[in-house]
Design a protein around this motif. Structure first.
Motif, PDB file in Angstrom:
ATOM      1  N   CYS A   1       5.257  15.848  -3.587  1.00 51.08           N
ATOM      2  CA  CYS A   1       4.540  14.465  -3.352  1.00 51.08           C
ATOM      3  C   CYS A   1       5.265  13.516  -2.261  1.00 51.08           C
ATOM      4  O   CYS A   1       6.318  12.873  -2.716  1.00 51.08           O
ATOM      5  CB  CYS A   1       4.344  13.843  -4.602  1.00 51.08           C
ATOM      6  SG  CYS A   1       3.280  12.423  -4.383  1.00 51.08           S
TER       7      CYS A   1
ATOM      8  N   TYR B   1      -1.997   4.027  -7.319  1.00 51.49           N
ATOM      9  CA  TYR B   1      -1.999   4.944  -6.145  1.00 51.49           C
ATOM     10  C   TYR B   1      -2.115   6.429  -6.486  1.00 51.49           C
ATOM     11  O   TYR B   1      -1.176   6.546  -7.112  1.00 51.49           O
ATOM     12  CB  TYR B   1      -1.053   4.416  -5.005  1.00 51.49           C
ATOM     13  CG  TYR B   1      -0.890   3.104  -4.793  1.00 51.49           C
ATOM     14  CD1 TYR B   1      -0.054   2.344  -5.348  1.00 51.49           C
ATOM     15  CD2 TYR B   1      -1.914   2.752  -3.782  1.00 51.49           C
ATOM     16  CE1 TYR B   1      -0.024   1.031  -5.031  1.00 51.49           C
ATOM     17  CE2 TYR B   1      -1.808   1.038  -3.395  1.00 51.49           C
ATOM     18  CZ  TYR B   1      -0.828   0.382  -4.125  1.00 51.49           C
ATOM     19  OH  TYR B   1      -0.649  -0.933  -3.746  1.00 51.49           O
TER      20      TYR B   1
ATOM     21  N   ALA C   1       5.465  10.208  -0.174  1.00 53.83           N
ATOM     22  CA  ALA C   1       4.907   8.927  -0.347  1.00 53.83           C
ATOM     23  C   ALA C   1       5.369   8.043   0.916  1.00 53.83           C
ATOM     24  O   ALA C   1       6.418   8.194   1.643  1.00 53.83           O
ATOM     25  CB  ALA C   1       5.450   7.981  -1.490  1.00 53.83           C
ATOM     26  N   SER C   2       4.526   7.234   1.588  1.00 53.90           N
ATOM     27  CA  SER C   2       4.532   6.261   2.511  1.00 53.90           C
ATOM     28  C   SER C   2       4.474   5.122   1.902  1.00 53.90           C
ATOM     29  O   SER C   2       3.914   4.665   0.796  1.00 53.90           O
ATOM     30  CB  SER C   2       3.423   6.582   3.475  1.00 53.90           C
ATOM     31  OG  SER C   2       2.306   5.973   3.038  1.00 53.90           O
TER      32      SER C   2
ATOM     33  N   GLN D   1       0.729  -1.206   0.109  1.00 53.13           N
ATOM     34  CA  GLN D   1      -0.042  -0.120  -0.032  1.00 53.13           C
ATOM     35  C   GLN D   1       0.893   1.281   0.098  1.00 53.13           C
ATOM     36  O   GLN D   1       2.004   1.323   0.732  1.00 53.13           O
ATOM     37  CB  GLN D   1      -0.941  -0.117   1.221  1.00 53.13           C
ATOM     38  CG  GLN D   1      -1.873   1.048   1.387  1.00 53.13           C
ATOM     39  CD  GLN D   1      -2.974   0.685   0.207  1.00 53.13           C
ATOM     40  OE1 GLN D   1      -3.296  -0.487  -0.209  1.00 53.13           O
ATOM     41  NE2 GLN D   1      -3.967   1.662   0.088  1.00 53.13           N
TER      42      GLN D   1
ATOM     43  N   GLN E   1       0.638   5.565   0.197  1.00 53.28           N
ATOM     44  CA  GLN E   1      -0.203   6.591   0.243  1.00 53.28           C
ATOM     45  C   GLN E   1       0.643   7.952  -0.088  1.00 53.28           C
ATOM     46  O   GLN E   1       1.861   8.010   0.190  1.00 53.28           O
ATOM     47  CB  GLN E   1      -0.652   6.821   1.858  1.00 53.28           C
ATOM     48  CG  GLN E   1      -1.733   5.846   2.558  1.00 53.28           C
ATOM     49  CD  GLN E   1      -2.045   5.804   3.733  1.00 53.28           C
ATOM     50  OE1 GLN E   1      -1.315   6.552   4.666  1.00 53.28           O
ATOM     51  NE2 GLN E   1      -3.278   5.694   3.793  1.00 53.28           N
ATOM     52  N   LEU E   2      -0.066   9.007  -0.786  1.00 49.27           N
ATOM     53  CA  LEU E   2       0.668   9.920  -1.466  1.00 49.27           C
ATOM     54  C   LEU E   2      -0.097  11.202  -1.085  1.00 49.27           C
ATOM     55  O   LEU E   2      -1.334  11.355  -1.013  1.00 49.27           O
ATOM     56  CB  LEU E   2       0.557   9.960  -2.977  1.00 49.27           C
ATOM     57  CG  LEU E   2       0.992   8.581  -3.618  1.00 49.27           C
ATOM     58  CD1 LEU E   2       0.429   8.292  -5.069  1.00 49.27           C
ATOM     59  CD2 LEU E   2       2.574   8.480  -3.353  1.00 49.27           C
ATOM     60  N   VAL E   3       0.586  12.082  -0.779  1.00 52.91           N
ATOM     61  CA  VAL E   3       0.333  13.557  -0.286  1.00 52.91           C
ATOM     62  C   VAL E   3       1.021  14.676  -0.971  1.00 52.91           C
ATOM     63  O   VAL E   3       2.257  14.828  -0.811  1.00 52.91           O
ATOM     64  CB  VAL E   3       0.449  13.728   1.215  1.00 52.91           C
ATOM     65  CG1 VAL E   3      -0.081  15.171   1.892  1.00 52.91           C
ATOM     66  CG2 VAL E   3      -0.282  12.780   2.200  1.00 52.91           C
TER      67      VAL E   3
ATOM     68  N   GLY F   1      -2.761  10.682  -5.253  1.00 58.43           N
ATOM     69  CA  GLY F   1      -2.890  11.543  -4.006  1.00 58.43           C
ATOM     70  C   GLY F   1      -4.141  12.298  -4.162  1.00 58.43           C
ATOM     71  O   GLY F   1      -4.799  12.057  -4.941  1.00 58.43           O
ATOM     72  N   GLN F   2      -4.459  13.181  -3.074  1.00 55.06           N
ATOM     73  CA  GLN F   2      -5.609  13.919  -3.080  1.00 55.06           C
ATOM     74  C   GLN F   2      -5.627  15.085  -3.985  1.00 55.06           C
ATOM     75  O   GLN F   2      -6.777  15.669  -4.422  1.00 55.06           O
ATOM     76  CB  GLN F   2      -5.878  14.575  -1.626  1.00 55.06           C
ATOM     77  CG  GLN F   2      -5.298  15.679  -1.394  1.00 55.06           C
ATOM     78  CD  GLN F   2      -3.858  15.475  -0.960  1.00 55.06           C
ATOM     79  OE1 GLN F   2      -3.274  14.530  -1.105  1.00 55.06           O
ATOM     80  NE2 GLN F   2      -3.205  16.602  -0.854  1.00 55.06           N
TER      81      GLN F   2
END
Length: 124
Positions: free
Chosen positions: A22, A113, A24-25, A1, A3-5, A115-116
């Motif tokens: 950006c 995946y 990433a986790s 998984q 997650q992108l911000v 981001g928002q």
């Protein structure tokens, strides 16, 4: 998984500069190609730039070539988009995306995946 911000969006005048980040986790970031896409109101999401897993290869949409630069820092799990000479037609929500593969690709369907998104507004 993964997650992108995204961050770094904002409002600038034509000819201005913005740098998007950006973060990433997830442990797979350094093995994933990354991309930036954008979506303007009433339009479909479109490809902007992509970079392969180690930053050795990049590709750009014709509309941004020579003005935008994509880069990544795998030690920081971050991908960047530097945008120079901004134009009003660059106004859009910009999305960061992570691919399942290591090779760069311009197809949004290759990215699992997202981001928002971050808003970029360029005024004339």
């Amino acid at each position: 998984q993964v997650q992108l911000v995204e961050s770094g969006g904002g409002s600038v005048q034509a000819g201005g500069f913005l740098r998007l980040s950006c973060a990433a986790s997830g442990r797979t970031f350094s093995r994933s190609a990354m991309g930036w896409f954008r979506q303007a109101p009433g339009k479909e999401r479109e490809f902007v730039a992509t970079i392969n897993y180690n930053g050795g290869n990049t590709n750009y949409a014709d509309s941004v070539k020579g003005r935008f630069t994509i880069s990544r820092d795998n030690a920081k799990n971050t991908v960047y988009l530097e945008m120079n000479s901004l134009k009003p037609e660059d106004t859009a929500v910009y999305y960061c995306a992570a691919s399942n593969g290591a090779t760069m690709t311009i197809s949004l369907y290759a990215y699992s995946y997202w981001g928002q998104g971050t808003q970029v507004t360029v005024s004339s």
